[in-house]
Write a protein that holds these residues in place. Sequence first.
Motif, PDB file in Angstrom:
ATOM      1  N   GLY A  31      53.601  31.718  -8.747  1.00 51.54           N
ATOM      2  CA  GLY A  31      53.629  30.513  -9.564  1.00 51.54           C
ATOM      3  C   GLY A  31      52.288  30.171 -10.176  1.00 51.54           C
ATOM      4  O   GLY A  31      52.205  29.313 -11.055  1.00 51.54           O
ATOM      5  N   ARG A  32      51.231  30.843  -9.721  1.00 54.78           N
ATOM      6  CA  ARG A  32      49.914  30.589 -10.268  1.00 54.78           C
ATOM      7  C   ARG A  32      49.705  31.390 -11.554  1.00 54.78           C
ATOM      8  O   ARG A  32      50.381  32.385 -11.808  1.00 54.78           O
ATOM      9  N   SER A  33      48.738  30.950 -12.344  1.00 65.30           N
ATOM     10  CA  SER A  33      48.456  31.606 -13.612  1.00 65.30           C
ATOM     11  C   SER A  33      47.952  33.028 -13.387  1.00 65.30           C
ATOM     12  O   SER A  33      47.018  33.255 -12.617  1.00 65.30           O
ATOM     13  N   THR A  34      48.566  33.989 -14.071  1.00 66.79           N
ATOM     14  CA  THR A  34      48.123  35.377 -13.976  1.00 66.79           C
ATOM     15  C   THR A  34      46.694  35.523 -14.468  1.00 66.79           C
ATOM     16  O   THR A  34      45.895  36.278 -13.904  1.00 66.79           O
ATOM     17  N   ASP A  35      46.345  34.783 -15.525  1.00 69.45           N
ATOM     18  CA  ASP A  35      44.997  34.851 -16.068  1.00 69.45           C
ATOM     19  C   ASP A  35      43.963  34.442 -15.026  1.00 69.45           C
ATOM     20  O   ASP A  35      42.915  35.074 -14.884  1.00 69.45           O
ATOM     21  N   ALA A  36      44.261  33.363 -14.306  1.00 70.86           N
ATOM     22  CA  ALA A  36      43.323  32.864 -13.302  1.00 70.86           C
ATOM     23  C   ALA A  36      43.162  33.856 -12.157  1.00 70.86           C
ATOM     24  O   ALA A  36      42.054  34.105 -11.680  1.00 70.86           O
ATOM     25  N   ILE A  37      44.281  34.432 -11.705  1.00 75.77           N
ATOM     26  CA  ILE A  37      44.227  35.392 -10.595  1.00 75.77           C
ATOM     27  C   ILE A  37      43.466  36.650 -11.026  1.00 75.77           C
ATOM     28  O   ILE A  37      42.648  37.183 -10.277  1.00 75.77           O
ATOM     29  N   ALA A  38      43.737  37.116 -12.245  1.00 71.96           N
ATOM     30  CA  ALA A  38      43.041  38.304 -12.755  1.00 71.96           C
ATOM     31  C   ALA A  38      41.542  38.059 -12.830  1.00 71.96           C
ATOM     32  O   ALA A  38      40.732  38.918 -12.462  1.00 71.96           O
ATOM     33  N   SER A  39      41.151  36.876 -13.299  1.00 71.86           N
ATOM     34  CA  SER A  39      39.734  36.535 -13.395  1.00 71.86           C
ATOM     35  C   SER A  39      39.092  36.469 -12.020  1.00 71.86           C
ATOM     36  O   SER A  39      37.971  36.942 -11.808  1.00 71.86           O
ATOM     37  N   ALA A  40      39.813  35.865 -11.060  1.00 71.45           N
ATOM     38  CA  ALA A  40      39.286  35.753  -9.696  1.00 71.45           C
ATOM     39  C   ALA A  40      39.106  37.132  -9.076  1.00 71.45           C
ATOM     40  O   ALA A  40      38.099  37.403  -8.410  1.00 71.45           O
ATOM     41  N   CYS A  41      40.079  38.023  -9.293  1.00 69.05           N
ATOM     42  CA  CYS A  41      39.982  39.386  -8.752  1.00 69.05           C
ATOM     43  C   CYS A  41      38.786  40.124  -9.350  1.00 69.05           C
ATOM     44  O   CYS A  41      38.070  40.845  -8.647  1.00 69.05           O
ATOM     45  N   LEU A  42      38.569  39.936 -10.644  1.00 65.04           N
ATOM     46  CA  LEU A  42      37.443  40.592 -11.298  1.00 65.04           C
ATOM     47  C   LEU A  42      36.119  40.035 -10.794  1.00 65.04           C
ATOM     48  O   LEU A  42      35.145  40.772 -10.619  1.00 65.04           O
ATOM     49  N   CYS A  43      36.088  38.749 -10.535  1.00 66.87           N
ATOM     50  CA  CYS A  43      34.882  38.108 -10.009  1.00 66.87           C
ATOM     51  C   CYS A  43      34.571  38.623  -8.604  1.00 66.87           C
ATOM     52  O   CYS A  43      33.424  38.969  -8.287  1.00 66.87           O
ATOM     53  N   ILE A  44      35.588  38.694  -7.750  1.00 61.31           N
ATOM     54  CA  ILE A  44      35.406  39.194  -6.385  1.00 61.31           C
ATOM     55  C   ILE A  44      34.987  40.661  -6.403  1.00 61.31           C
ATOM     56  O   ILE A  44      34.082  41.079  -5.668  1.00 61.31           O
ATOM     57  N   ALA A  45      35.646  41.446  -7.254  1.00 65.01           N
ATOM     58  CA  ALA A  45      35.312  42.871  -7.347  1.00 65.01           C
ATOM     59  C   ALA A  45      33.865  43.061  -7.802  1.00 65.01           C
ATOM     60  O   ALA A  45      33.170  43.960  -7.315  1.00 65.01           O
ATOM     61  N   SER A  46      33.411  42.222  -8.714  1.00 65.05           N
ATOM     62  CA  SER A  46      32.029  42.314  -9.194  1.00 65.05           C
ATOM     63  C   SER A  46      31.047  42.060  -8.063  1.00 65.05           C
ATOM     64  O   SER A  46      30.050  42.785  -7.907  1.00 65.05           O
ATOM     65  N   ARG A  47      31.334  41.058  -7.256  1.00 65.73           N
ATOM     66  CA  ARG A  47      30.448  40.746  -6.138  1.00 65.73           C
ATOM     67  C   ARG A  47      30.459  41.857  -5.095  1.00 65.73           C
ATOM     68  O   ARG A  47      29.424  42.201  -4.529  1.00 65.73           O
ATOM     69  N   GLN A  48      31.630  42.429  -4.839  1.00 67.24           N
ATOM     70  CA  GLN A  48      31.721  43.510  -3.868  1.00 67.24           C
ATOM     71  C   GLN A  48      30.982  44.755  -4.340  1.00 67.24           C
ATOM     72  O   GLN A  48      30.502  45.554  -3.528  1.00 67.24           O
ATOM     73  N   GLU A  49      30.884  44.927  -5.657  1.00 70.59           N
ATOM     74  CA  GLU A  49      30.171  46.068  -6.210  1.00 70.59           C
ATOM     75  C   GLU A  49      28.699  45.747  -6.470  1.00 70.59           C
ATOM     76  O   GLU A  49      27.975  46.556  -7.057  1.00 70.59           O
ATOM     77  N   GLY A  50      28.280  44.550  -6.061  1.00 72.11           N
ATOM     78  CA  GLY A  50      26.869  44.185  -6.192  1.00 72.11           C
ATOM     79  C   GLY A  50      26.461  43.704  -7.565  1.00 72.11           C
ATOM     80  O   GLY A  50      25.279  43.725  -7.919  1.00 72.11           O
ATOM     81  N   VAL A  51      27.438  43.250  -8.366  1.00 70.12           N
ATOM     82  CA  VAL A  51      27.138  42.718  -9.699  1.00 70.12           C
ATOM     83  C   VAL A  51      27.358  41.214  -9.682  1.00 70.12           C
ATOM     84  O   VAL A  51      28.474  40.741  -9.456  1.00 70.12           O
ATOM     85  N   ALA A  52      26.291  40.461  -9.921  1.00 67.65           N
ATOM     86  CA  ALA A  52      26.387  38.993  -9.885  1.00 67.65           C
ATOM     87  C   ALA A  52      27.192  38.503 -11.081  1.00 67.65           C
ATOM     88  O   ALA A  52      26.817  38.708 -12.227  1.00 67.65           O
ATOM     89  N   GLN A  53      28.311  37.873 -10.805  1.00 69.02           N
ATOM     90  CA  GLN A  53      29.189  37.380 -11.868  1.00 69.02           C
ATOM     91  C   GLN A  53      29.924  36.157 -11.347  1.00 69.02           C
ATOM     92  O   GLN A  53      30.697  36.242 -10.398  1.00 69.02           O
ATOM     93  N   THR A  54      29.695  34.985 -11.945  1.00 71.60           N
ATOM     94  CA  THR A  54      30.358  33.777 -11.490  1.00 71.60           C
ATOM     95  C   THR A  54      31.760  33.693 -12.069  1.00 71.60           C
ATOM     96  O   THR A  54      32.059  34.299 -13.102  1.00 71.60           O
ATOM     97  N   PHE A  55      32.619  32.921 -11.400  1.00 74.57           N
ATOM     98  CA  PHE A  55      33.993  32.765 -11.881  1.00 74.57           C
ATOM     99  C   PHE A  55      33.999  32.125 -13.267  1.00 74.57           C
ATOM    100  O   PHE A  55      34.792  32.494 -14.135  1.00 74.57           O
ATOM    101  N   LYS A  56      33.097  31.183 -13.482  1.00 74.24           N
ATOM    102  CA  LYS A  56      33.054  30.486 -14.773  1.00 74.24           C
ATOM    103  C   LYS A  56      32.716  31.453 -15.893  1.00 74.24           C
ATOM    104  O   LYS A  56      33.299  31.401 -16.980  1.00 74.24           O
ATOM    105  N   GLU A  57      31.778  32.379 -15.625  1.00 72.66           N
ATOM    106  CA  GLU A  57      31.408  33.368 -16.630  1.00 72.66           C
ATOM    107  C   GLU A  57      32.572  34.293 -16.936  1.00 72.66           C
ATOM    108  O   GLU A  57      32.854  34.601 -18.097  1.00 72.66           O
TER     109      GLU A  57
END
Length: 285
Positions: free
Chosen positions: A149-175
């Motif tokens: 029921g949540r927005s696909t766009d929001a979940i996709a962005s959150a996953c990309l943000c988490i993946a960036s941090r796990q790969e050592g790339v600083a990326q905020t959710f807002k960015e």
Amino acid sequence: MSRVDSSQAQCSNHPEAPLVEDYKAGDQICSECGLVVGDRVIDIGSEWRTLSNEATGADRCRVGGAENLLLNGSDLTTIIGGGRGTAAFDELGNAKYTSRKTVSSGDRALMNAFDEISQIADRLHLPKTIVDRANSLFKTIHDGKKLRGRSTDAIASACLCIASRQEGVAQTFKEVYYYNGDLMSRFCSHLGLSNTVRNAATAVAKTAEDLGIVTGRSPLSVAAAAIYIVSQASQFKRSQKEIGDVAGVGEETVRQVYRLMYSRAEELFPTDFVFFTPIDKLPVS
């Protein structure tokens, strides 16, 4: 035959010897002694074959795409091309063969999300390792039905943000979410609101952020609350539930952020906005 990487399989007698793959038999063979190390090996890469059409100049050299293991159907489909001879049509002139490509709703949702993740990553110039990790995260969330029921766009962005941090790339959710398209345009379009409301809501959201009124709130909730307060001031009113459903946030979340904006509403609206309902008549919550 061709030589293949022996990092995953090796000959017990000659562990250092490179392996040779027999594509016809599907075997991996030791180049030293001929021992079959692995059999029934499937090449999951794209198949290439020249099927150029001399009459039209079209070169259909690629047949199929690489297998995507994140999709339940592995993204393997067959498309029947339209025939041109008399054997391709019946006596009434109708085509005997039709192209059928069936994709499950689950795979369709995953494919859309993967496309969204890829597009955002391209705008942010993120490497493929982050995209692959984000896709895997989204697949896990999708299969677990944890955010239904949540927005696909929001979940996709959150996953990309988490993946960036796990790969050592600083990326905020807002960015990340900033590059996920124009929120106001999409939300207002789904809600049937005019460009006047969209522009005013965009101005309200930006001013609220600049004044620190909505610090710590997600871009989704800020956009939803801005649309709500502007719609209530216009003649095109929309409820918090309607807006929340489109934005993918809860009704209570919209209400909370709206209260923050309402307390300083006179500072938020652009000077050229034409009020249908004055600020002192707006809902308190």
